[in-house]
Design an enzyme around this catalytic site. Sequence first.
Site, mmCIF file in Angstrom:
data_model
loop_
_atom_site.group_PDB
_atom_site.id
_atom_site.type_symbol
_atom_site.label_atom_id
_atom_site.label_comp_id
_atom_site.label_asym_id
_atom_site.label_seq_id
_atom_site.Cartn_x
_atom_site.Cartn_y
_atom_site.Cartn_z
ATOM 1 N N SER A 103 -8.031 -1.262 -2.590
ATOM 2 C CA SER A 103 -8.203 -2.386 -3.511
ATOM 3 C C SER A 103 -9.058 -3.491 -2.914
ATOM 4 O O SER A 103 -9.106 -3.694 -1.701
ATOM 5 C CB SER A 103 -6.831 -2.960 -3.891
ATOM 6 O OG SER A 103 -6.152 -3.455 -2.742
ATOM 7 N N ASP B 54 -6.028 -12.832 -3.050
ATOM 8 C CA ASP B 54 -4.630 -13.048 -2.681
ATOM 9 C C ASP B 54 -4.249 -14.502 -2.890
ATOM 10 O O ASP B 54 -4.904 -15.404 -2.341
ATOM 11 C CB ASP B 54 -4.387 -12.680 -1.217
ATOM 12 C CG ASP B 54 -4.456 -11.180 -0.966
ATOM 13 O OD1 ASP B 54 -4.297 -10.413 -1.939
ATOM 14 O OD2 ASP B 54 -4.658 -10.791 0.197
ATOM 15 N N GLN C 132 1.707 0.348 -1.109
ATOM 16 C CA GLN C 132 2.254 -0.287 -2.308
ATOM 17 C C GLN C 132 2.218 0.605 -3.537
ATOM 18 O O GLN C 132 2.860 0.299 -4.540
ATOM 19 C CB GLN C 132 1.495 -1.584 -2.616
ATOM 20 C CG GLN C 132 1.528 -2.610 -1.500
ATOM 21 C CD GLN C 132 0.277 -2.562 -0.641
ATOM 22 O OE1 GLN C 132 -0.186 -1.485 -0.265
ATOM 23 N NE2 GLN C 132 -0.271 -3.721 -0.315
ATOM 24 N N ASN D 177 5.322 1.856 6.573
ATOM 25 C CA ASN D 177 6.352 1.118 7.297
ATOM 26 C C ASN D 177 7.681 1.845 7.108
ATOM 27 O O ASN D 177 7.774 2.838 6.370
ATOM 28 C CB ASN D 177 6.411 -0.354 6.876
ATOM 29 C CG ASN D 177 6.797 -0.560 5.417
ATOM 30 O OD1 ASN D 177 7.592 0.188 4.857
ATOM 31 N ND2 ASN D 177 6.232 -1.584 4.791
ATOM 32 N N THR E 94 5.464 1.998 11.036
ATOM 33 C CA THR E 94 5.418 0.655 11.609
ATOM 34 C C THR E 94 6.748 -0.059 11.390
ATOM 35 O O THR E 94 7.424 0.129 10.363
ATOM 36 C CB THR E 94 4.266 -0.167 11.012
ATOM 37 O OG1 THR E 94 4.400 -0.211 9.591
ATOM 38 C CG2 THR E 94 2.925 0.469 11.355
ATOM 39 N N LEU E 95 7.105 -0.915 12.357
ATOM 40 C CA LEU E 95 8.413 -1.565 12.377
ATOM 41 C C LEU E 95 8.293 -3.076 12.532
ATOM 42 O O LEU E 95 9.187 -3.722 13.078
ATOM 43 C CB LEU E 95 9.254 -0.995 13.532
ATOM 44 C CG LEU E 95 9.402 0.529 13.573
ATOM 45 C CD1 LEU E 95 10.008 0.969 14.903
ATOM 46 C CD2 LEU E 95 10.256 1.021 12.406
ATOM 47 N N LYS F 26 8.931 -5.128 15.873
ATOM 48 C CA LYS F 26 9.459 -4.136 16.813
ATOM 49 C C LYS F 26 8.423 -3.075 17.175
ATOM 50 O O LYS F 26 8.737 -2.126 17.905
ATOM 51 C CB LYS F 26 10.705 -3.482 16.227
ATOM 52 C CG LYS F 26 11.869 -4.444 16.032
ATOM 53 C CD LYS F 26 13.085 -3.740 15.449
ATOM 54 C CE LYS F 26 14.235 -4.716 15.231
ATOM 55 N NZ LYS F 26 15.413 -4.047 14.621
ATOM 56 N N ASP G 114 -2.991 -3.652 7.351
ATOM 57 C CA ASP G 114 -4.396 -3.284 7.172
ATOM 58 C C ASP G 114 -5.170 -3.441 8.478
ATOM 59 O O ASP G 114 -6.011 -2.600 8.825
ATOM 60 C CB ASP G 114 -5.028 -4.155 6.087
ATOM 61 C CG ASP G 114 -4.385 -3.952 4.719
ATOM 62 O OD1 ASP G 114 -3.959 -2.822 4.438
ATOM 63 O OD2 ASP G 114 -4.309 -4.923 3.954
#
Length: 331
Positions: free
Chosen positions: A28, A32, A187, A210, A238-239, A242, A271
Amino acid sequence: MELRRRAPTRGLSHATILHMTTVLVSGSLAFDRIMDFPGLFRDHFVEGKLHNINVSFVVDHFDENRGGTAGNIAYNLALLNLSPRIVSAVGDDFASYRSALEAIGVNVSSVRVIPGEKTAAAHIITDKADNQITAFYPGALLQACDSLLVLDGVALAIVAPGNMVDMESIPRICADASIPFFYDPGQQIAQLNGEQLKAGITGAVAVFANDYEFGMISQKTGWAESDVLRSAKVLIVTLGEKGCRVITPESEVRVSAVPLVEVADPTGAGDAFRAGYAAGFLKGLSPKVCARVGSVTASFAVEKQGTQTHQPTLADIARRYASTYGESFPV
């Protein structure tokens, strides 16, 4: 559909592939509108009443910035001295955004302008725990752009959340042309069914999600991590603060996040991470080291409000990589 395709990479030397630095980014392009809520969302939801929510959040900060998954990834790729080319659709209001991307070296020749339409817009509210609520207006993004693909010289494609048709067709097109691709449904997981997700994962050199998103992927596909890794080479989960889990068929490693004194805005960190990972991948680095490059790149993004406002030099990125991981920057 007429596509210009380069010769397959099979049989080419790694040195030859490195000379083809164009990264195709599908996703996209959006404006924002980012707002900060000075509390916690959870304090404003009543247990047992979630079927009838009527909540208003008063925010204490508002910014409008250039964004969207493709725009953010391409911006960070340009910071890393790569040559991104975006495939996406926009509206009549895109002129200033186009100029900004071109100024940093992003190729927008495959960006499709839809007359009479608006560029997509995301309204994002972030609370003190970095939880986010987003309302997204797709606008021109509802128009597919797979017919605009130019694959000559493309060393890597990144399929990020964007137009649904593009998310289905571009992985298949890349696989047919022997172009390595990353798959990041993000998303759009809620809109994709299990079979669509499986098709996008299949053949990917890396799949990104994530922790929560992977739970959704697993629920929709019925695939555990081991199943994903029978269809893709690497799974990166991904965390947040963390770090991340980097999972291959052979092993799993944890990569720590870069410690920061202050986080201004987590929007766009994922991103930036994908762009950094791509830079490492194109250098032939291990998934662990690629993830470290991604984490360092993401750290600069979260220090600034907005997703395309950070401006580190390659030297800045190298210094932070060395100070965090105790090794020379490999990119």
